[in-house]
Design a protein around this motif. Structure first.
Motif, mmCIF file in Angstrom:
data_model
loop_
_atom_site.group_PDB
_atom_site.id
_atom_site.type_symbol
_atom_site.label_atom_id
_atom_site.label_comp_id
_atom_site.label_asym_id
_atom_site.label_seq_id
_atom_site.Cartn_x
_atom_site.Cartn_y
_atom_site.Cartn_z
ATOM 1 N N ARG A 78 20.172 -79.493 41.065
ATOM 2 C CA ARG A 78 18.822 -79.561 40.501
ATOM 3 C C ARG A 78 17.933 -80.356 41.462
ATOM 4 O O ARG A 78 17.937 -81.580 41.456
ATOM 5 C CB ARG A 78 18.842 -80.220 39.122
ATOM 6 N N THR B 94 24.966 -78.100 46.764
ATOM 7 C CA THR B 94 25.376 -77.555 45.467
ATOM 8 C C THR B 94 26.726 -76.863 45.519
ATOM 9 O O THR B 94 27.570 -77.045 44.644
ATOM 10 C CB THR B 94 24.316 -76.567 44.946
ATOM 11 N N GLU C 6 18.076 -74.878 40.495
ATOM 12 C CA GLU C 6 18.653 -75.219 39.194
ATOM 13 C C GLU C 6 20.029 -74.590 39.085
ATOM 14 O O GLU C 6 20.313 -73.575 39.728
ATOM 15 C CB GLU C 6 17.782 -74.712 38.041
ATOM 16 N N LEU D 69 18.563 -80.659 29.865
ATOM 17 C CA LEU D 69 17.555 -80.247 30.832
ATOM 18 C C LEU D 69 16.345 -81.163 30.737
ATOM 19 O O LEU D 69 15.752 -81.325 29.674
ATOM 20 C CB LEU D 69 17.136 -78.801 30.562
#
Length: 349
Positions: A10, A69, A122, A329
């Protein structure tokens, strides 16, 4: 480490391309060596070095987000492009990498305008980002030091022409709202225009509808989120209470937005689709340019191929996953990075 302070996958990254001086050729060569040969060839074709640097920074941002990520080495990261030129990660480069299990739910997007390059990513939720230089197009020379309620006559005529060029992007309520600002200062009017512009651009990017979609079908309502509420970089950020409807149907509950002011000329908007399953079952997101009737305005969502073309890699629409994930979130602040920071990170990883 460069991205350690942000939740995995994120990221909201912003880079000022002016940090790279035109004389920084050694650093440019170090940077371009970090991307694939095809991308190097594309970047070197730019006529102006500032455009080459902007394009390269965008790819470096994508690489940094993907490397962090997916747990993949930058040297192993391979990108491909769709027929329309949109980049996506080659699935073959993550085969057999145990830490690359986030690949199917990794969503990413970049944008640039003026001297700013921005990127966002995301996990689980499709994302789009857009930045706009509202003093740039179409070479709009506004006196930004004129803050009177009524702008100078010269500015007034320039703004009149500017908004006439882009009047097709507004829904009727949006056009009425912009008209109500006609006696406000140039900066106020241009910032409001950019709020609509970036909101629509980021929305279309994340939905995958494609840029043939008639954005006048989208109606953004900023009545609960005024210009004075927008956080200025660098600062913490809250979810922007922006309402959005498509063909008159309120879909605000299915989206989250973040807005940032970078400087007096630039604004960033991030759009996150928080309920993809709901949209796949009943959606107003038809790519038809005509307004559908009420009985057919919620018929279908896009194919996975269209999502790839929107720089979205998103495979799963498991409702249980989203119910769990959405509780955690939350909006994120921008990470202001220098080109040298990203170059060093990718060289070390």
């Amino acid at each position: 480490m460069l991205l350690d302070n942000a939740p995995l996958g994120r990221y909201r990254i912003v880079v000022n391309a002016n940090e790279w001086k035109e004389t920084d050729n050694d650093e440019f060569e170090r940077a371009i060596a970090l991307v694939g040969e095809e991308e190097q060839e594309r970047i070197r074709k730019f006529k102006f070095i500032k455009d080459a640097k902007t394009a390269l920074i965008g790819r470096l941002i994508l690489n940094a987000m993907a490397v962090k990520t997916l747990g993949i080495r930058n040297a192993s990261l391979k990108w491909k492009r769709t027929d329309k030129g949109k980049p996506f990660i080659d699935p073959a480069c993550v085969d057999g990498i145990s830490t690359a299990n986030h690949y199917s739910n990794f969503s990413y997007n970049i944008s640039h305008s003026g001297h700013w390059v921005v990127g966002a990513s995301e996990l689980e939720f499709p994302i789009g980002i857009d930045v706009n230089d509202h003093g740039l197009r179409p070479n709009c020379k506004i006196d930004f030091d004129e803050f009177d309620d009524v702008t100078a006559e010269e500015n007034f005529e320039i703004l009149k022409s500017y908004f006439s060029t882009f009047k097709h992007i507004f829904s009727p309520p949006e056009a009425k709202h912009m008209e109500s600002l006609r006696f406000k200062s140039g900066p106020v009017r241009l910032l409001e225009f950019s709020r609509f512009w970036t909101s629509k651009e980021s929305f279309v990017k994340v939905s995958g509808l494609g840029f043939n979609f008639d954005v006048a079908r989208l109606h953004f309502d900023f009545s609960e989120y005024h210009q004075s509420d927008i956080p200025k970089m660098p600062t913490s950020v809250m979810a922007a209470p922006i309402k959005v409807s498509v063909d008159g149907k309120d879909v605000s509950s299915e989206w989250m937005f973040e807005q940032f002011i970078l400087d007096r000329y630039h604004i960033v908007n991030v759009a996150i689709r928080t309920n993809p399953e709901s949209l796949s079952n009943s959606s107003v997101y038809s790519s038809s340019s005509s307004t559908p009737s009420s009985s057919t305005s919620a018929e279908h969502i896009l194919s996975s191929g269209e999502k790839v073309e929107s720089e979205i890699i998103h495979a799963s629409l498991d409702s249980k996953v989203y119910k769990e994930k959405i509780e955690h979130l939350h909006p994120l602040p921008l990470l202001l990075l220098k080109p040298a920071d990203i170059i060093k990170y990718l060289e070390e990883n």
